[in-house]
Design a protein around this motif. Structure first.
Motif, PDB file in Angstrom:
ATOM      1  N   PHE A 120       0.275  -0.925  -0.321  1.00  0.00           N
ATOM      2  CA  PHE A 120      -0.167   0.535  -0.488  1.00  0.00           C
ATOM      3  C   PHE A 120       0.736   0.802   0.163  1.00  0.00           C
ATOM      4  O   PHE A 120       0.316   2.644  -0.392  1.00  0.00           O
ATOM      5  N   GLU A 121       1.739   1.371   0.451  1.00  0.00           N
ATOM      6  CA  GLU A 121       3.071   2.763   0.796  1.00  0.00           C
ATOM      7  C   GLU A 121       3.596   2.770  -0.541  1.00  0.00           C
ATOM      8  O   GLU A 121       3.625   3.785  -0.775  1.00  0.00           O
ATOM      9  N   GLU A 122       3.742   1.443  -0.979  1.00  0.00           N
ATOM     10  CA  GLU A 122       4.930   1.725  -1.933  1.00  0.00           C
ATOM     11  C   GLU A 122       4.284   1.996  -3.572  1.00  0.00           C
ATOM     12  O   GLU A 122       4.415   2.316  -4.399  1.00  0.00           O
ATOM     13  N   ALA A 123       2.786   1.590  -3.320  1.00  0.00           N
ATOM     14  CA  ALA A 123       2.592   1.030  -5.066  1.00  0.00           C
ATOM     15  C   ALA A 123       0.859   1.439  -4.540  1.00  0.00           C
ATOM     16  O   ALA A 123       0.214   1.731  -5.983  1.00  0.00           O
ATOM     17  N   LEU A 124      -0.222   1.589  -3.748  1.00  0.00           N
ATOM     18  CA  LEU A 124      -1.490   1.010  -4.007  1.00  0.00           C
ATOM     19  C   LEU A 124      -2.003   2.371  -3.485  1.00  0.00           C
ATOM     20  O   LEU A 124      -3.442   2.719  -3.418  1.00  0.00           O
ATOM     21  N   SER A 125      -1.376   3.435  -2.702  1.00  0.00           N
ATOM     22  CA  SER A 125      -1.898   4.558  -2.260  1.00  0.00           C
ATOM     23  C   SER A 125      -2.302   6.075  -3.299  1.00  0.00           C
ATOM     24  O   SER A 125      -2.267   5.844  -4.501  1.00  0.00           O
ATOM     25  N   PRO A 126      -3.606   6.452  -2.976  1.00  0.00           N
ATOM     26  CA  PRO A 126      -4.269   7.073  -4.606  1.00  0.00           C
ATOM     27  C   PRO A 126      -3.163   8.491  -4.932  1.00  0.00           C
ATOM     28  O   PRO A 126      -3.269   8.573  -5.391  1.00  0.00           O
ATOM     29  N   ARG A 127      -2.373   8.283  -3.989  1.00  0.00           N
ATOM     30  CA  ARG A 127      -1.347   9.211  -4.574  1.00  0.00           C
ATOM     31  C   ARG A 127      -0.191   8.680  -5.385  1.00  0.00           C
ATOM     32  O   ARG A 127      -0.009   9.410  -6.389  1.00  0.00           O
ATOM     33  N   GLY A 128      -0.310   7.156  -5.887  1.00  0.00           N
ATOM     34  CA  GLY A 128       0.849   6.972  -6.625  1.00  0.00           C
ATOM     35  C   GLY A 128      -0.325   6.901  -7.938  1.00  0.00           C
ATOM     36  O   GLY A 128      -0.974   6.875  -8.134  1.00  0.00           O
ATOM     37  N   PRO A 129       0.527   6.243  -8.722  1.00  0.00           N
ATOM     38  CA  PRO A 129       0.481   6.088 -10.122  1.00  0.00           C
ATOM     39  C   PRO A 129       0.060   5.024 -10.577  1.00  0.00           C
ATOM     40  O   PRO A 129      -0.766   5.098 -11.971  1.00  0.00           O
ATOM     41  N   TYR A 130      -0.422   4.285  -9.713  1.00  0.00           N
ATOM     42  CA  TYR A 130      -0.693   3.294  -9.622  1.00  0.00           C
ATOM     43  C   TYR A 130      -2.711   2.743  -9.687  1.00  0.00           C
ATOM     44  O   TYR A 130      -3.473   1.890  -9.968  1.00  0.00           O
ATOM     45  N   TYR A 131      -3.031   4.322  -8.903  1.00  0.00           N
ATOM     46  CA  TYR A 131      -4.139   4.207  -8.325  1.00  0.00           C
ATOM     47  C   TYR A 131      -5.659   4.551  -9.383  1.00  0.00           C
ATOM     48  O   TYR A 131      -5.153   5.313  -9.804  1.00  0.00           O
ATOM     49  N   VAL A 132      -6.339   3.901  -9.234  1.00  0.00           N
ATOM     50  CA  VAL A 132      -7.583   3.946  -9.529  1.00  0.00           C
ATOM     51  C   VAL A 132      -8.853   4.061  -8.997  1.00  0.00           C
ATOM     52  O   VAL A 132      -9.217   2.876  -8.081  1.00  0.00           O
ATOM     53  N   PRO A 133      -9.514   5.503  -8.669  1.00  0.00           N
ATOM     54  CA  PRO A 133     -10.771   5.438  -7.411  1.00  0.00           C
ATOM     55  C   PRO A 133     -11.812   4.270  -8.484  1.00  0.00           C
ATOM     56  O   PRO A 133     -12.636   4.000  -9.636  1.00  0.00           O
ATOM     57  N   THR A 134     -12.737   3.868  -7.016  1.00  0.00           N
ATOM     58  CA  THR A 134     -13.945   3.129  -7.851  1.00  0.00           C
ATOM     59  C   THR A 134     -15.330   4.011  -7.267  1.00  0.00           C
ATOM     60  O   THR A 134     -15.276   4.732  -6.343  1.00  0.00           O
TER      61      THR A 134
END
Ligand code: AMP
Ligand code: FE
Ligand code: FE
Ligand code: ZN
Length: 275
Positions: free
Chosen positions: A150-164
């Protein structure tokens, strides 16, 4: 006589089955528990049978994905009619949106993380979330555990995040009440939200049918929850305690925050299920 009123199973992003959860509830000395998977009631039947096998009290529940005033808000719902067509229709929308969103996040993650994404996307998990993506990243050897992913890849601030896609909190409160249920604001002072829930918004939500606030939760920051707790009491709302147990998926321990039998009775008194 303590109850844990916020837990997750493998029907959403917990790592224990409803039966294992009931077994663990017995082992930690709880009188009863609520299963509150994200946007699904699919674990209720198994949890109910397991609870009765182990002599535990079971309160059916769920945690709804909502948005209020641009803030992500998790809404707990207890004791509602799971055959209510209006509510179930919106739950189908939420779960379909979660699946689409998982596909889109995987599309982005694939560019940087070579892992077995297909098994997850083809699985029949009722309610797909970021924790499932975290598990694939951990299995692929990229991160230590879910929290690290979560810290490194999945946070809303990260490049991989998509809102649901979400419900509005007001719509969700209305749907839960119309289905005979009791809506409770989950973890309003959780550290990871970076700010507490705006307490001036509590009175209008209480007016709209909100029944309670989860004031005791492992992630609620003490200095943030104190004024929210006072406002909830001023408004005559129920105040609940629960762990938000996710099995091995989160540090939260089952039963580390709990509610009394009186609170559970008050929730049941407000629930009006037709079935
Ligand atoms: P989603 O609803 O798919 O956006 O995912 C949110 C879920 O991720 C919540 O149920 C949280 O319990 C879980 N979550 C959030 N942060 C973390 C973390 N640092 N470690 C493990 N799980 C987390
Ligand atoms: Fe969760
Ligand atoms: Fe939550
Ligand atoms: Zn939860």
């Amino acid at each position: 006589m303590r109850y844990d009123l916020h837990t997750h199973s493998t029907c959403s992003d917990g790592t224990t089955t409803p039966t294992e959860l009931a077994e663990e509830a017995l082992a930690v000395g709880l009188a009863g528990f609520s299963l509150t998977d994200h946007d699904t009631t699919s674990g209720w039947a198994e949890a109910r049978v397991a609870a009765s096998t182990f002599g535990l009290d079971f309160l059916p529940g769920m945690e709804l994905t909502t948005t209020h005033e641009y803030r992500s808000v998790h809404l707990l719902a207890y004791g509602f009619d799971d055959g209510d067509a209006a509510l179930q229709g919106r739950l189908v929308m939420l779960r379909d949106a979660r699946r689409e969103r998982a596909h889109e996040m995987v599309r982005r993650l694939r560019a940087d993380f070579t892992a077995d994404w297909n098994t997850l996307l083809e699985s029949d998990t009722a309610s797909l979330g970021r924790p499932h993506l975290a598990d694939v990243l951990v299995q692929g050897g990229f991160f230590r555990d879910r929290s690290h992913a979560f810290e490194e890849a999945l946070s809303p601030r990260g490049p991989y995040y998509v809102p649901t896609e979400t419900l509005s909190t007001r719509e969700a409160i209305g749907l839960v009440r119309a289905a005979g249920g009791v809506p409770v604001l989950a973890h309003p002072a959780a550290e990871r939200m970076r700010s507490p829930f705006d307490l001036t918004l509590l009175a209008p939500l209480a007016e709209a049918g909100l029944a309670g606030v989860e004031t005791a939760h492992p992630e609620n920051r003490p200095e943030w929850i104190t004024p929210i707790h006072a406002e909830a009491q001023r408004l005559g709302l129920l105040t609940t305690g629960a762990s938000d147990y996710h099995g091995t998926g989160k540090p939260n321990r089952l039963g580390e925050c709990t509610s009394s039998a009186e609170i559970v009775a008050a929730i049941r008194a407000e629930s009006h299920t037709k079935r």
